[in-house]
Design a protein around this motif. Structure first.
Motif, PDB file in Angstrom:
ATOM      1  N   VAL A 123       0.068   8.960   6.436  1.00 16.91           N
ATOM      2  CA  VAL A 123      -1.033   8.149   5.923  1.00 16.91           C
ATOM      3  C   VAL A 123      -2.279   9.002   5.747  1.00 16.91           C
ATOM      4  O   VAL A 123      -2.612   9.826   6.603  1.00 16.91           O
ATOM      5  CB  VAL A 123      -1.327   6.951   6.860  1.00 16.91           C
ATOM      6  CG1 VAL A 123      -1.723   7.415   8.264  1.00 16.91           C
ATOM      7  CG2 VAL A 123      -2.408   6.040   6.282  1.00 16.91           C
ATOM      8  N   ASP A 124      -2.955   8.802   4.616  1.00 18.47           N
ATOM      9  CA  ASP A 124      -4.236   9.455   4.353  1.00 18.47           C
ATOM     10  C   ASP A 124      -5.347   8.442   4.139  1.00 18.47           C
ATOM     11  O   ASP A 124      -6.527   8.781   4.235  1.00 18.47           O
ATOM     12  CB  ASP A 124      -4.143  10.353   3.110  1.00 18.47           C
ATOM     13  CG  ASP A 124      -3.214  11.532   3.322  1.00 18.47           C
ATOM     14  OD1 ASP A 124      -3.405  12.255   4.322  1.00 18.47           O
ATOM     15  OD2 ASP A 124      -2.296  11.719   2.504  1.00 18.47           O
ATOM     16  N   CYS A 125      -4.971   7.208   3.839  1.00 19.65           N
ATOM     17  CA  CYS A 125      -5.961   6.184   3.518  1.00 19.65           C
ATOM     18  C   CYS A 125      -5.399   4.819   3.890  1.00 19.65           C
ATOM     19  O   CYS A 125      -4.189   4.570   3.745  1.00 19.65           O
ATOM     20  CB  CYS A 125      -6.270   6.227   2.011  1.00 19.65           C
ATOM     21  SG  CYS A 125      -7.617   5.130   1.492  1.00 19.65           S
ATOM     22  N   LEU A 126      -6.253   3.952   4.398  1.00 19.43           N
ATOM     23  CA  LEU A 126      -5.890   2.573   4.692  1.00 19.43           C
ATOM     24  C   LEU A 126      -6.798   1.640   3.906  1.00 19.43           C
ATOM     25  O   LEU A 126      -7.989   1.923   3.723  1.00 19.43           O
ATOM     26  CB  LEU A 126      -6.016   2.275   6.185  1.00 19.43           C
ATOM     27  CG  LEU A 126      -5.002   2.950   7.113  1.00 19.43           C
ATOM     28  CD1 LEU A 126      -5.400   2.748   8.577  1.00 19.43           C
ATOM     29  CD2 LEU A 126      -3.587   2.423   6.872  1.00 19.43           C
ATOM     30  N   ASP A 146       4.883  -1.790  10.396  1.00 15.24           N
ATOM     31  CA  ASP A 146       4.306  -3.115  10.152  1.00 15.24           C
ATOM     32  C   ASP A 146       3.071  -3.047   9.253  1.00 15.24           C
ATOM     33  O   ASP A 146       2.630  -4.067   8.730  1.00 15.24           O
ATOM     34  CB  ASP A 146       3.905  -3.780  11.473  1.00 15.24           C
ATOM     35  CG  ASP A 146       5.080  -4.000  12.407  1.00 15.24           C
ATOM     36  OD1 ASP A 146       6.183  -4.264  11.901  1.00 15.24           O
ATOM     37  OD2 ASP A 146       4.881  -3.895  13.639  1.00 15.24           O
ATOM     38  N   VAL A 147       2.506  -1.848   9.113  1.00  8.91           N
ATOM     39  CA  VAL A 147       1.265  -1.696   8.345  1.00  8.91           C
ATOM     40  C   VAL A 147       1.552  -1.634   6.848  1.00  8.91           C
ATOM     41  O   VAL A 147       0.889  -2.284   6.031  1.00  8.91           O
ATOM     42  CB  VAL A 147       0.512  -0.422   8.782  1.00  8.91           C
ATOM     43  CG1 VAL A 147      -0.756  -0.222   7.929  1.00  8.91           C
ATOM     44  CG2 VAL A 147       0.148  -0.496  10.256  1.00  8.91           C
ATOM     45  N   ARG A 148       2.576  -0.856   6.462  1.00  9.56           N
ATOM     46  CA  ARG A 148       2.871  -0.672   5.040  1.00  9.56           C
ATOM     47  C   ARG A 148       4.332  -0.278   4.897  1.00  9.56           C
ATOM     48  O   ARG A 148       4.834   0.547   5.668  1.00  9.56           O
ATOM     49  CB  ARG A 148       1.980   0.425   4.455  1.00  9.56           C
ATOM     50  CG  ARG A 148       2.115   0.609   2.936  1.00  9.56           C
ATOM     51  CD  ARG A 148       1.337   1.810   2.453  1.00  9.56           C
ATOM     52  NE  ARG A 148      -0.092   1.724   2.751  1.00  9.56           N
ATOM     53  CZ  ARG A 148      -0.958   2.720   2.515  1.00  9.56           C
ATOM     54  NH1 ARG A 148      -0.502   3.868   1.985  1.00  9.56           N
ATOM     55  NH2 ARG A 148      -2.225   2.575   2.806  1.00  9.56           N
ATOM     56  N   PRO A 149       5.038  -0.849   3.917  1.00 10.78           N
ATOM     57  CA  PRO A 149       6.418  -0.440   3.672  1.00 10.78           C
ATOM     58  C   PRO A 149       6.491   1.058   3.410  1.00 10.78           C
ATOM     59  O   PRO A 149       5.685   1.610   2.655  1.00 10.78           O
ATOM     60  CB  PRO A 149       6.803  -1.238   2.414  1.00 10.78           C
ATOM     61  CG  PRO A 149       5.913  -2.438   2.438  1.00 10.78           C
ATOM     62  CD  PRO A 149       4.624  -1.956   3.024  1.00 10.78           C
ATOM     63  N   GLY A 150       7.458   1.702   4.044  1.00 10.12           N
ATOM     64  CA  GLY A 150       7.602   3.148   3.893  1.00 10.12           C
ATOM     65  C   GLY A 150       7.015   3.934   5.041  1.00 10.12           C
ATOM     66  O   GLY A 150       7.347   5.113   5.228  1.00 10.12           O
TER      67      GLY A 150
END
Length: 332
Positions: A123-126, A146-150
């Protein structure tokens, strides 16, 4: 003939016990400051420079959090209170009940940085929505999956400020839409250095705290960008000062007891010195200076002893715009 040199040597060895270094301005006394851990590095730097110029004055700076600082301020234990958010209505009411008129003095900007463990490579950005899903009350986010698919099925280990922190208040209002609305199952501390240590040592960790502490520990953390709807923006001096790091760019304050500033020349001189020297010192400690106009307007507000808050309830406020729209204290 040797007695005088001997006395000089004794004075040097004893630190000239019983005598004080002369201050050419004649200032003496004490100034007591407490409050935000985010504002602490700037306030401490200002205090050190001020005492170097005014050795007859002792300035003590504590860091019990914005909320803890306001509590001490309302009890009359301090002369000024550092804050990483504007005073809240209940705090202002306690100050009024205690007979403490206060001047709200903006001194710098800060960004609330979202950081991860340095080896978090997925992850680089939310997005703001993802931050809300992670931090909202009763959040069901337990894993990065749970935050993002993948994203991998790695536990999210959360660190953040305690409830006395202005950073906690501002972040929850900006991200979750209500001050104090937050999940509680995270490691909390009012000491940002403790949070840095936690994130640096915990794989899968995620935290938020002031940008100044990020820059001091850049090799131990991964700073994430935030997308609030206009693309990913990373926190920096430029994005914080311009306000493009929205909604996590904020104003830092010093709240001054107006009555004591009138009665205590040392306190008055300290506040004026703070505004005159904040810009270069802010850069040194990782805070973001106001514009020249912002410092001029803040100095005018302080000189006029304009009491009360102009920033309460404002998210992403720009100092110049707020103070230009504030009522003229000289107006009838």
């Amino acid at each position: 003939m040797r007695a005088f040199p001997l006395l000089l040597l004794l004075a040097a060895l004893t630190g000239c016990a019983g005598c004080e270094e002369a201050d050419p301005t004649g200032l003496s006394g004490a100034v007591r400051v407490d409050g935000s851990s985010t504002v602490f590095p700037l306030s401490e730097a200002v205090a050190e420079e001020f005492m170097r110029d005014h050795p007859g004055v002792r300035v003590t700076v504590g860091a019990s959090g914005t909320g803890g600082g306001f509590a001490k301020f309302a009890r009359g234990e301090t002369d000024a209170s550092n804050a990483s958010r504007a005073v809240e209505p209940d705090e202002a009411a306690r100050l009024d009940a205690a007979g403490i008129p206060f001047v709200e003095v903006p001194v710098a900007y800060d960004g609330i940085a979202v950081v991860a463990h340095p080896e978090t490579d997925w992850v680089d950005c939310l997005t703001l929505a993802e931050l809300r899903a992670i931090w909202e009350p009763d959040s069901r986010v337990d894993s990065w999956a749970d935050v993002r698919p993948g994203f991998p099925d790695v536990p999210v280990v959360l660190y953040g400020p305690g409830t006395d922190s202005g950073t906690y208040d501002y972040f929850t209002a900006a991200v979750n839409g209500e001050e104090g609305a937050s999940r509680t199952d995270y490691t909390a501390s009012e000491n940002d250095n403790t949070l840095v240590q936690g994130v640096a040592g915990d794989a899968g960790a995620l935290a938020y705290f002031g940008l100044a502490y990020v820059e001091e520990n850049a090799d131990r953390l991964k700073v994430l960008g935030v997308d609030s709807g206009s693309g990913c923006v990373r926190p920096s001096a430029e994005t914080v000062q311009s306000g493009t790091y929205a909604p996590l760019a904020r104003v830092e304050f010093v709240y001054v007891n107006a009555a004591r500033a009138d009665a205590n020349p040392a306190l008055d001189a300290y506040v004026r010195f703070f505004l005159a020297s904040a810009a270069p010192l802010a850069r040194e400690v990782g805070a973001v200076p106001l514009s020249d106009a912002g410092y001029r307007l803040a100095a005018e507000r302080y000189a006029a002893r304009t009491t009360g808050s102009a920033f309460a309830g404002r998210i992403g406020a720009r100092v110049d715009a707020v103070l230009r729209s504030a009522p003229d204290p000289a107006a009838p």
